[in-house]
Write an enzyme that holds these catalytic residues in place. Structure first.
Site, PDB file in Angstrom:
ATOM      1  N   HIS A  91      -0.584   2.837   3.862  1.00 46.72           N
ATOM      2  CA  HIS A  91       0.224   1.521   3.537  1.00 46.72           C
ATOM      3  C   HIS A  91       2.131   1.514   3.400  1.00 46.72           C
ATOM      4  CE1 HIS A  91       0.462  -1.629   0.217  1.00 46.72           C
ATOM      5  NE2 HIS A  91       2.108  -0.807  -0.186  1.00 46.72           N
ATOM      6  N   ALA A 133       7.285   6.543  10.343  1.00 47.62           N
ATOM      7  CA  ALA A 133       6.660   6.751   9.499  1.00 47.62           C
ATOM      8  C   ALA A 133       5.292   6.466   9.523  1.00 47.62           C
ATOM      9  CB  ALA A 133       6.964   6.628   7.623  1.00 47.62           C
ATOM     10  N   GLU A 134       4.502   5.603   9.127  1.00 48.06           N
ATOM     11  CA  GLU A 134       3.523   5.329  10.029  1.00 48.06           C
ATOM     12  C   GLU A 134       2.572   5.921  11.081  1.00 48.06           C
ATOM     13  OE1 GLU A 134       1.925   0.741   8.918  1.00 48.06           O
ATOM     14  OE2 GLU A 134       4.142  -0.193   8.495  1.00 48.06           O
ATOM     15  N   ASN A 142      -6.040   5.309   3.633  1.00 42.25           N
ATOM     16  CA  ASN A 142      -5.418   3.704   4.290  1.00 42.25           C
ATOM     17  C   ASN A 142      -4.122   4.246   4.106  1.00 42.25           C
ATOM     18  OD1 ASN A 142      -4.785   0.824   4.460  1.00 42.25           O
ATOM     19  ND2 ASN A 142      -3.948   1.317   2.280  1.00 42.25           N
ATOM     20  N   ILE A 160      -8.895  -6.548   0.859  1.00 42.16           N
ATOM     21  CA  ILE A 160      -9.594  -5.199  -0.387  1.00 42.16           C
ATOM     22  C   ILE A 160     -10.908  -5.000  -0.594  1.00 42.16           C
ATOM     23  CG2 ILE A 160      -9.384  -4.720  -2.581  1.00 42.16           C
ATOM     24  CD1 ILE A 160      -7.188  -6.014  -2.741  1.00 42.16           C
TER      25      ILE A 160
END
Ligand code: GAR
Length: 202
Positions: free
Chosen positions: A108, A178-179, A106, A91
């Protein structure tokens, strides 16, 4: 042609980095060029992927002192215009985000605002989705700000959860459907915006 110089930060196997490399090779990521990979751990698969693609790769260990300062120096030294966190599991502080002048994005592995924030990374995200019993999950690409997974959403894609899914099976489906599709698309969108600004400044 002007392009945006991209740095990719990685902590793991690097399949999302590979998706970016492949999209660049196919000409789909055309407004940006991957100029630097920063790995935060020795021995991770992403390093081999960067090397195989001939991309400069810096190892900056996250657990060592002054991690953020070292990353910032590497970004500035390489004239980086934008940062992509692709399976980066640390983080970054609000101070770091403020100091880097360009956009940071980013990926996720869930539909933000579900299953996100501190402690939600990698397989833990998919385990949490299965524990909750959601029937649809997915992936999100968003801007990075001082709130973990809290920045504005750029792209999002839903993926079905199926009976019998394990965290590993679900992770793979979310990556494939998806990613690996969204991250190169979002990188191109953001890079095209930077190129536009550079052209207007000429
Ligand atoms: C990916 O599923 C990525 O979305 C996730 O870690 C995996 C890394 O895989 N990132 C997070 O959980 C960030 N909170 P990869 O190294 O093969 O790209």
């Amino acid at each position: 042609m002007l392009t945006a110089r991209i740095a990719v930060l990685v902590s793991g196997g690097g399949t999302n980095l590979q998706a970016l490399i492949d999209a660049q090779a196919r000409g789909e990521l055309k407004s940006g060029q991957i100029a630097l990979v920063i790995a935060d751990k020795a021995g991770i698969g992403a390093i081999g992927r960067a090397e195989a693609a001939g991309i400069d790769c810096a190892l900056i260990v996250r657990k060592e002192p002054n991690f953020e300062e070292k990353v910032l120096s590497a970004l500035l030294e390489h004239n980086i215009d934008m940062v992509v966190l692709a399976g980066f599991l640390g983080i970054l502080s609000g101070g770091f985000v403020e100091k880097f002048p360009g956009p940071m994005i980013n990926i996720h592995p869930a539909l933000i605002p579900s299953f996100c924030g501190k402690g939600f990374y990698g397989l833990r995200v998919h385990q949490a989705a299965l524990d909750y019993g959601v029937k649809v999950t997915g992936a999100t690409v968003h801007y990075v700000n001082d709130i973990p997974d809290g920045g504005q959403i750029i792209l999002q894609k839903a993926v079905d959860v199926l009976p019998g899914d394990t965290p590993e099976i679900l992770q793979r489906r979310v990556m494939e459907q998806a990613e690996w599709v969204l991250l190169p698309q979002a990188a191109e969108l953001v890079a095209a915006g930077i190129v536009n600004e550079k052209e207007n400044a000429l």
